[in-house]
Design a protein around this motif. Structure first.
Motif, PDB file in Angstrom:
ATOM      1  N   ALA A   1     -11.099   1.981  17.705  1.00 47.42           N
ATOM      2  CA  ALA A   1     -10.753   1.882  19.133  1.00 47.42           C
ATOM      3  C   ALA A   1      -9.762   2.942  19.592  1.00 47.42           C
ATOM      4  O   ALA A   1      -8.880   2.679  20.396  1.00 47.42           O
ATOM      5  N   GLY A   2      -9.889   4.136  19.067  1.00 50.35           N
ATOM      6  CA  GLY A   2      -9.015   5.220  19.500  1.00 50.35           C
ATOM      7  C   GLY A   2      -7.632   5.213  18.893  1.00 50.35           C
ATOM      8  O   GLY A   2      -6.761   5.972  19.305  1.00 50.35           O
ATOM      9  N   GLY A   3      -7.409   4.375  17.896  1.00 51.67           N
ATOM     10  CA  GLY A   3      -6.109   4.330  17.227  1.00 51.67           C
ATOM     11  C   GLY A   3      -6.301   4.357  15.725  1.00 51.67           C
ATOM     12  O   GLY A   3      -7.423   4.234  15.228  1.00 51.67           O
ATOM     13  N   GLU A   4      -5.216   4.535  15.008  1.00 51.07           N
ATOM     14  CA  GLU A   4      -5.294   4.562  13.548  1.00 51.07           C
ATOM     15  C   GLU A   4      -4.205   3.677  12.959  1.00 51.07           C
ATOM     16  O   GLU A   4      -3.068   3.658  13.426  1.00 51.07           O
ATOM     17  N   ILE A   5      -4.591   2.951  11.919  1.00 48.44           N
ATOM     18  CA  ILE A   5      -3.654   2.139  11.149  1.00 48.44           C
ATOM     19  C   ILE A   5      -3.522   2.823   9.799  1.00 48.44           C
ATOM     20  O   ILE A   5      -4.508   2.999   9.085  1.00 48.44           O
ATOM     21  N   ASP A   6      -2.314   3.217   9.453  1.00 54.57           N
ATOM     22  CA  ASP A   6      -2.121   3.958   8.204  1.00 54.57           C
ATOM     23  C   ASP A   6      -2.436   3.109   6.985  1.00 54.57           C
ATOM     24  O   ASP A   6      -3.148   3.543   6.084  1.00 54.57           O
ATOM     25  N   LEU A   7      -1.889   1.889   6.950  1.00 51.01           N
ATOM     26  CA  LEU A   7      -2.116   0.982   5.821  1.00 51.01           C
ATOM     27  C   LEU A   7      -2.307  -0.438   6.339  1.00 51.01           C
ATOM     28  O   LEU A   7      -1.657  -0.850   7.300  1.00 51.01           O
ATOM     29  N   ILE A   8      -3.185  -1.168   5.669  1.00 52.93           N
ATOM     30  CA  ILE A   8      -3.305  -2.606   5.910  1.00 52.93           C
ATOM     31  C   ILE A   8      -3.121  -3.261   4.548  1.00 52.93           C
ATOM     32  O   ILE A   8      -3.824  -2.937   3.593  1.00 52.93           O
ATOM     33  N   VAL A   9      -2.137  -4.158   4.475  1.00 51.75           N
ATOM     34  CA  VAL A   9      -1.822  -4.825   3.215  1.00 51.75           C
ATOM     35  C   VAL A   9      -1.702  -6.320   3.454  1.00 51.75           C
ATOM     36  O   VAL A   9      -1.525  -6.774   4.587  1.00 51.75           O
ATOM     37  N   ARG A  10      -1.782  -7.062   2.360  1.00 45.65           N
ATOM     38  CA  ARG A  10      -1.684  -8.520   2.458  1.00 45.65           C
ATOM     39  C   ARG A  10      -0.772  -9.038   1.359  1.00 45.65           C
ATOM     40  O   ARG A  10      -0.801  -8.548   0.221  1.00 45.65           O
ATOM     41  N   ARG A  11       0.022 -10.024   1.734  1.00 44.43           N
ATOM     42  CA  ARG A  11       0.812 -10.767   0.759  1.00 44.43           C
ATOM     43  C   ARG A  11       0.774 -12.212   1.192  1.00 44.43           C
ATOM     44  O   ARG A  11       1.243 -12.554   2.281  1.00 44.43           O
ATOM     45  N   GLY A  12       0.197 -13.057   0.362  1.00 47.49           N
ATOM     46  CA  GLY A  12       0.052 -14.469   0.715  1.00 47.49           C
ATOM     47  C   GLY A  12      -0.823 -14.620   1.944  1.00 47.49           C
ATOM     48  O   GLY A  12      -1.919 -14.058   2.014  1.00 47.49           O
ATOM     49  N   ASP A  13      -0.318 -15.367   2.931  1.00 46.82           N
ATOM     50  CA  ASP A  13      -1.093 -15.585   4.156  1.00 46.82           C
ATOM     51  C   ASP A  13      -0.672 -14.647   5.282  1.00 46.82           C
ATOM     52  O   ASP A  13      -0.894 -14.927   6.453  1.00 46.82           O
ATOM     53  N   THR A  14      -0.080 -13.528   4.927  1.00 43.92           N
ATOM     54  CA  THR A  14       0.360 -12.542   5.915  1.00 43.92           C
ATOM     55  C   THR A  14      -0.401 -11.236   5.732  1.00 43.92           C
ATOM     56  O   THR A  14      -0.461 -10.684   4.630  1.00 43.92           O
ATOM     57  N   ILE A  15      -0.981 -10.766   6.832  1.00 45.14           N
ATOM     58  CA  ILE A  15      -1.606  -9.452   6.846  1.00 45.14           C
ATOM     59  C   ILE A  15      -0.663  -8.531   7.599  1.00 45.14           C
ATOM     60  O   ILE A  15      -0.214  -8.842   8.703  1.00 45.14           O
ATOM     61  N   VAL A  16      -0.365  -7.408   6.975  1.00 47.06           N
ATOM     62  CA  VAL A  16       0.601  -6.468   7.541  1.00 47.06           C
ATOM     63  C   VAL A  16      -0.110  -5.149   7.857  1.00 47.06           C
ATOM     64  O   VAL A  16      -0.762  -4.569   6.998  1.00 47.06           O
ATOM     65  N   PHE A  17       0.040  -4.717   9.092  1.00 43.84           N
ATOM     66  CA  PHE A  17      -0.479  -3.443   9.559  1.00 43.84           C
ATOM     67  C   PHE A  17       0.707  -2.482   9.558  1.00 43.84           C
ATOM     68  O   PHE A  17       1.728  -2.757  10.190  1.00 43.84           O
TER      69      PHE A  17
END
Length: 127
Positions: free
Chosen positions: A43-59
């Protein structure tokens, strides 16, 4: 402009950013985060990293500059809007993430210091 025809300054910036993302990912993995994606463009943007720990997704937005202070100042309103738009697109494409906690973090890389992880660095607009 292809990578082979890019100016030397652009090539150096690209390599610095690439290296910073790997350093950031390594630092996050040492803290128990599991990678889900890297350099995700939507959608015209970039996410450098997507990570997960437990029930949390971190962008994660990674910023590399000569100093940590310069890196901290590099996430402006336009960048946050584009980032948020990409996050919303990612969440739409991954409905399994709906019940999870979603967070926007930043990792700053500057000089020869260890990457600085800043949880909840900014709000994800529109979520």
């Amino acid at each position: 402009m292809s990578a082979g025809t890019a100016r030397p300054e652009r090539q150096a910036a690209y390599r610095r950013g690439h290296r910073a993302e790997w350093l950031a990912l390594g630092a996050l993995m040492l803290r128990g985060y599991r990678p889900l994606g890297r350099r995700v463009s939507l959608a015209g943007g970039e996410i450098d990293l997507i990570v997960r720990r437990g029930d949390t997704i971190v962008f994660v937005e990674v910023k590399a500059r000569a100093t940590l202070d310069e890196a901290r100042l590099a996430i402006n309103a336009v960048k946050r809007r584009r980032f948020s738009r990409a996050v919303r697109a990612w969440v739409t494409r991954h409905p399994w993430s709906a019940p999870m906690t979603l967070r926007a973090d930043a990792v700053f890389v500057g000089g020869r210091r260890w990457p600085e992880h800043c949880p909840a660095a900014f709000e994800i607009e529109g979520l």
